[in-house]
Design an enzyme around this catalytic site. Structure first.
Site, PDB file in Angstrom:
ATOM      1  N   ASP A   1       5.081 -64.341  28.126  1.00  0.00           N
ATOM      2  CA  ASP A   1       4.081 -63.393  27.641  1.00  0.00           C
ATOM      3  C   ASP A   1       4.414 -63.011  26.194  1.00  0.00           C
ATOM      4  OD1 ASP A   1       1.963 -61.276  29.257  1.00  0.00           O
ATOM      5  OD2 ASP A   1       2.629 -60.735  27.231  1.00  0.00           O
ATOM      6  N   ILE A   2       3.390 -62.927  25.366  1.00  0.00           N
ATOM      7  CA  ILE A   2       3.589 -62.626  23.945  1.00  0.00           C
ATOM      8  C   ILE A   2       4.019 -61.169  23.737  1.00  0.00           C
ATOM      9  CG2 ILE A   2       1.245 -61.834  23.338  1.00  0.00           C
ATOM     10  CD1 ILE A   2       1.396 -63.825  20.954  1.00  0.00           C
TER      11      ILE A   2
ATOM     12  N   ASN B   1      -3.434 -58.831  37.856  1.00  0.00           N
ATOM     13  CA  ASN B   1      -4.356 -57.769  37.455  1.00  0.00           C
ATOM     14  C   ASN B   1      -5.784 -58.284  37.613  1.00  0.00           C
ATOM     15  OD1 ASN B   1      -2.223 -56.076  36.688  1.00  0.00           O
ATOM     16  ND2 ASN B   1      -2.146 -56.956  34.650  1.00  0.00           N
TER      17      ASN B   1
ATOM     18  N   GLY C   1      -6.629 -53.549  35.307  1.00  0.00           N
ATOM     19  CA  GLY C   1      -5.908 -53.726  34.046  1.00  0.00           C
ATOM     20  C   GLY C   1      -5.983 -55.132  33.480  1.00  0.00           C
ATOM     21  N   GLN C   2      -6.990 -55.904  33.910  1.00  0.00           N
ATOM     22  CA  GLN C   2      -7.102 -57.282  33.425  1.00  0.00           C
ATOM     23  C   GLN C   2      -7.681 -57.294  32.006  1.00  0.00           C
ATOM     24  OE1 GLN C   2      -9.282 -59.912  36.041  1.00  0.00           O
ATOM     25  NE2 GLN C   2      -8.770 -61.738  34.812  1.00  0.00           N
TER      26      GLN C   2
ATOM     27  N   HIS D   1      -4.470 -65.267  36.217  1.00  0.00           N
ATOM     28  CA  HIS D   1      -3.062 -65.567  35.908  1.00  0.00           C
ATOM     29  C   HIS D   1      -2.148 -64.663  36.711  1.00  0.00           C
ATOM     30  CE1 HIS D   1      -4.658 -62.595  33.096  1.00  0.00           C
ATOM     31  NE2 HIS D   1      -3.451 -62.042  33.107  1.00  0.00           N
ATOM     32  N   LEU D   2      -0.973 -65.184  37.004  1.00  0.00           N
ATOM     33  CA  LEU D   2       0.071 -64.412  37.653  1.00  0.00           C
ATOM     34  C   LEU D   2       1.049 -63.951  36.582  1.00  0.00           C
ATOM     35  CD1 LEU D   2      -1.103 -66.250  39.921  1.00  0.00           C
ATOM     36  CD2 LEU D   2       1.189 -66.289  40.924  1.00  0.00           C
ATOM     37  N   HIS D   3       1.416 -62.673  36.637  1.00  0.00           N
ATOM     38  CA  HIS D   3       2.543 -62.183  35.844  1.00  0.00           C
ATOM     39  C   HIS D   3       3.783 -62.301  36.720  1.00  0.00           C
ATOM     40  CE1 HIS D   3       0.184 -59.875  32.722  1.00  0.00           C
ATOM     41  NE2 HIS D   3      -0.727 -59.955  33.669  1.00  0.00           N
TER      42      HIS D   3
HETATM   43  P1  5GP Z   1      -3.803 -59.144  31.864  1.00  0.00           P
HETATM   44  O1  5GP Z   1      -3.830 -57.758  31.290  1.00  0.00           O
HETATM   45  O2  5GP Z   1      -5.104 -59.874  31.634  1.00  0.00           O
HETATM   46  O3  5GP Z   1      -3.347 -59.197  33.284  1.00  0.00           O
HETATM   47  O4  5GP Z   1      -2.661 -59.894  31.072  1.00  0.00           O
HETATM   48  C1  5GP Z   1      -2.867 -60.656  29.937  1.00  0.00           C
HETATM   49  C2  5GP Z   1      -1.506 -60.934  29.364  1.00  0.00           C
HETATM   50  O5  5GP Z   1      -1.617 -61.986  28.423  1.00  0.00           O
HETATM   51  C3  5GP Z   1      -0.887 -59.738  28.621  1.00  0.00           C
HETATM   52  O6  5GP Z   1       0.359 -59.406  29.204  1.00  0.00           O
HETATM   53  C4  5GP Z   1      -0.757 -60.234  27.186  1.00  0.00           C
HETATM   54  O7  5GP Z   1       0.397 -59.769  26.558  1.00  0.00           O
HETATM   55  C5  5GP Z   1      -0.750 -61.745  27.355  1.00  0.00           C
HETATM   56  N1  5GP Z   1      -1.299 -62.484  26.235  1.00  0.00           N
HETATM   57  C6  5GP Z   1      -2.493 -62.237  25.611  1.00  0.00           C
HETATM   58  N2  5GP Z   1      -2.683 -63.132  24.632  1.00  0.00           N
HETATM   59  C7  5GP Z   1      -1.600 -63.955  24.648  1.00  0.00           C
HETATM   60  C8  5GP Z   1      -1.249 -65.088  23.844  1.00  0.00           C
HETATM   61  O8  5GP Z   1      -1.949 -65.513  22.941  1.00  0.00           O
HETATM   62  N3  5GP Z   1      -0.058 -65.685  24.139  1.00  0.00           N
HETATM   63  C9  5GP Z   1       0.751 -65.253  25.155  1.00  0.00           C
HETATM   64  N4  5GP Z   1       1.895 -65.918  25.351  1.00  0.00           N
HETATM   65  N5  5GP Z   1       0.435 -64.187  25.924  1.00  0.00           N
HETATM   66  C10 5GP Z   1      -0.728 -63.545  25.667  1.00  0.00           C
END
Ligand code: 5GP
Length: 113
Positions: free
Chosen positions: A29-30, A86, A92-93, A99-101
């Site tokens: 994750d970035i 999420n 919180g998506q 995607h899975l965290h």
């Molecule tokens: P969500 O909130 O949709 O469950 O999670 C999206 C996740 O994607 C966040 O934790 C965010 O930091 C990560 N993310 C968003 N854009 C990028 C990207 O360009 N590269 C990477 N590696 N992670 C990203």
């Protein structure tokens, strides 16, 4: 329009990739929320868990098994970790490509925020 994660799959934007196969890709994750914060994304662009169907069951099963393998390979399986999906606004998506965290490397709290 393709998601930011599809751009990573297509190597249009960079990521620190930790695993890839025909069905999915996994990368760091970035903006990590834990010492270990890895995302696991199917190559199929399902928008969210809310849009997954019975046809996606083998793919979603594959992701769960790979999440466990990735945590093992990265060395934080025994200490423990959390897998989160999420879903939609109140879930919180932010990125609408399912995607899975995989979060680890510290004690997780419960209930989550
Ligand atoms: P969500 O909130 O949709 O469950 O999670 C999206 C996740 O994607 C966040 O934790 C965010 O930091 C990560 N993310 C968003 N854009 C990028 C990207 O360009 N590269 C990477 N590696 N992670 C990203």
């Amino acid at each position: 329009m393709s998601s930011i994660f599809t751009k990573i799959i297509n190597r249009e934007i960079p990521a620190v990739i930790v695993y890839e196969d025909d069905l999915c890709i996994s990368f760091r994750d970035i903006d990590p929320k834990a010492p270990q914060h890895i995302l696991l994304v199917p190559k199929k662009e399902i928008k969210s868990l809310a849009e997954a169907t019975e046809n996606d069951a083998p793919l979603l099963g594959h992701l769960l098994i790979k999440a466990g393998e990735i945590a093992r390979d990265q060395g934080f399986s025994d200490s423990g970790y959390r897998v989160v999906i999420n879903t939609n606004k109140e879930g919180g998506q932010a990125v609408y490509h399912i995607h899975l965290h995989i979060l680890g490397g510290r004690q997780m709290e419960w209930p989550p925020g």
